[in-house]
Design an enzyme around this catalytic site. Structure first.
Site, PDB file in Angstrom:
ATOM      1  N   SER A 147      34.402  19.513  13.885  1.00 30.34           N
ATOM      2  CA  SER A 147      35.518  20.443  13.698  1.00 30.34           C
ATOM      3  C   SER A 147      35.556  21.416  14.863  1.00 30.34           C
ATOM      4  O   SER A 147      34.583  21.552  15.621  1.00 30.34           O
ATOM      5  CB  SER A 147      35.315  21.216  12.390  1.00 30.34           C
ATOM      6  OG  SER A 147      36.192  22.319  12.279  1.00 30.34           O
ATOM      7  N   TYR A 160      31.634  26.077   5.519  1.00 30.01           N
ATOM      8  CA  TYR A 160      32.268  25.020   6.304  1.00 30.01           C
ATOM      9  C   TYR A 160      31.813  25.112   7.761  1.00 30.01           C
ATOM     10  O   TYR A 160      31.466  24.105   8.392  1.00 30.01           O
ATOM     11  CB  TYR A 160      33.786  25.141   6.206  1.00 30.01           C
ATOM     12  CG  TYR A 160      34.538  23.976   6.829  1.00 30.01           C
ATOM     13  CD1 TYR A 160      34.702  22.789   6.132  1.00 30.01           C
ATOM     14  CD2 TYR A 160      35.071  24.072   8.111  1.00 30.01           C
ATOM     15  CE1 TYR A 160      35.386  21.717   6.692  1.00 30.01           C
ATOM     16  CE2 TYR A 160      35.749  23.009   8.690  1.00 30.01           C
ATOM     17  CZ  TYR A 160      35.909  21.834   7.971  1.00 30.01           C
ATOM     18  OH  TYR A 160      36.581  20.764   8.547  1.00 30.01           O
TER      19      TYR A 160
END
Length: 255
Positions: A147, A160
């Protein structure tokens, strides 16, 4: 000339989170290059993905597995099922992931554990099981989905960010250990994609405008934007790539 390097006929790929979004897009891309697909998802079926893959003349195996509840033995059994039913396992795409948003001072243990268990723990143990098969076969490809938050801190997503930073580190660590087995471990780091995970951001007009204003490409990414990179990393064309985390972000990190 050279296109044969991207050919995946005769290969089998296991893609997690394959029922929709980025997972579906990558599963279909690999099938377009010739690979048979095992789609793992917590939903009981992947009918749409199955239809898209089979329309390309490739086989599709549905694996219904809840990665939050799955034990290490469950993950090993899933890999063995792929080998038993499709004959081999050449490519693993660790795409499945969740995100839970809350201020760090208020973040719950339940949300922390759920995100870390799916995004990092399940990815590692599924990769471990797949790599054991790949080693016996003489090689394989592991493609993790990282990410932008493998590089940045983000806002309101501590677990996350931690999990995706962990995926980047794990990608490098496993690449170091397994390159000698002819197992390439790399990662794709998508930018802001139009998926379920970003739906709250896209629904917030001010936040969406702020994000788009920083992306040089001027738009949200789509699953189709990952087709080229996933085929590269899954094929002989990426044979000398080890431990790379490749941004596909419309220029976000370059800004």
């Amino acid at each position: 000339m050279g296109l044969e390097l991207f050919d995946l006929h005769g290969k089998v790929a296991l893609v997690t989170g394959a029922s929709r979004g980025l997972g579906q897009g990558m599963a279909v891309a690999l099938a377009e290059a010739g690979a048979d697909i095992a789609g793992l998802d917590r939903t009981p079926d992947c009918d749409e993905t199955c239809a898209l893959v089979e329309a390309l003349g490739c086989r599709f195996l549905n694996l219904s597995v809840d990665l939050l509840a799955a034990s290490v033995d469950d993950l090993r059994a899933s890999v063995q099922q792929v080998v038993n039913e499709l004959g081999r396992l050449d490519i693993l795409v660790n795409n499945a992931g969740i995100i839970r948003r809350a201020p760090a001072m208020d973040y719950s243990e339940e949300d922390w554990d759920a995100v870390m268990d799916i995004n990092l723990r399940a990815a590692f143990f599924l990769t471990q099981a797949a790599a054991r098969v790949m080693r016996e076969q003489g090689g394989g490809k592991v493609i993790n989905v990282a990410s932008m938050l493998s590089f940045q801190g983000g806002i309101l997503v501590p677990s996350y960010t931690a999990s995706k930073s962990g995926i980047a580190g794990l990608t490098r660590a496993l690449a170091n250990e397994w390159a000698g087995y002819n197992i390439n471990v790399n990662a794709i780091a998508p930018g802001y994609m139009a998926t379920d995970n970003t739906a709250p951001l896209r629904a917030d007009a001010a936040r969406s405008e702020s994000i788009l204003g920083r992306i040089p490409a001027g738009r949200w990414g789509t699953p189709a934007d990952l087709k080229g990179i996933v085929i590269l990393l899954a094929s002989d064309a990426g044979a000398y790539m080890n431990g790379a985390i490749v941004p596909v972000d419309g220029g976000w990190l370059a800004r």
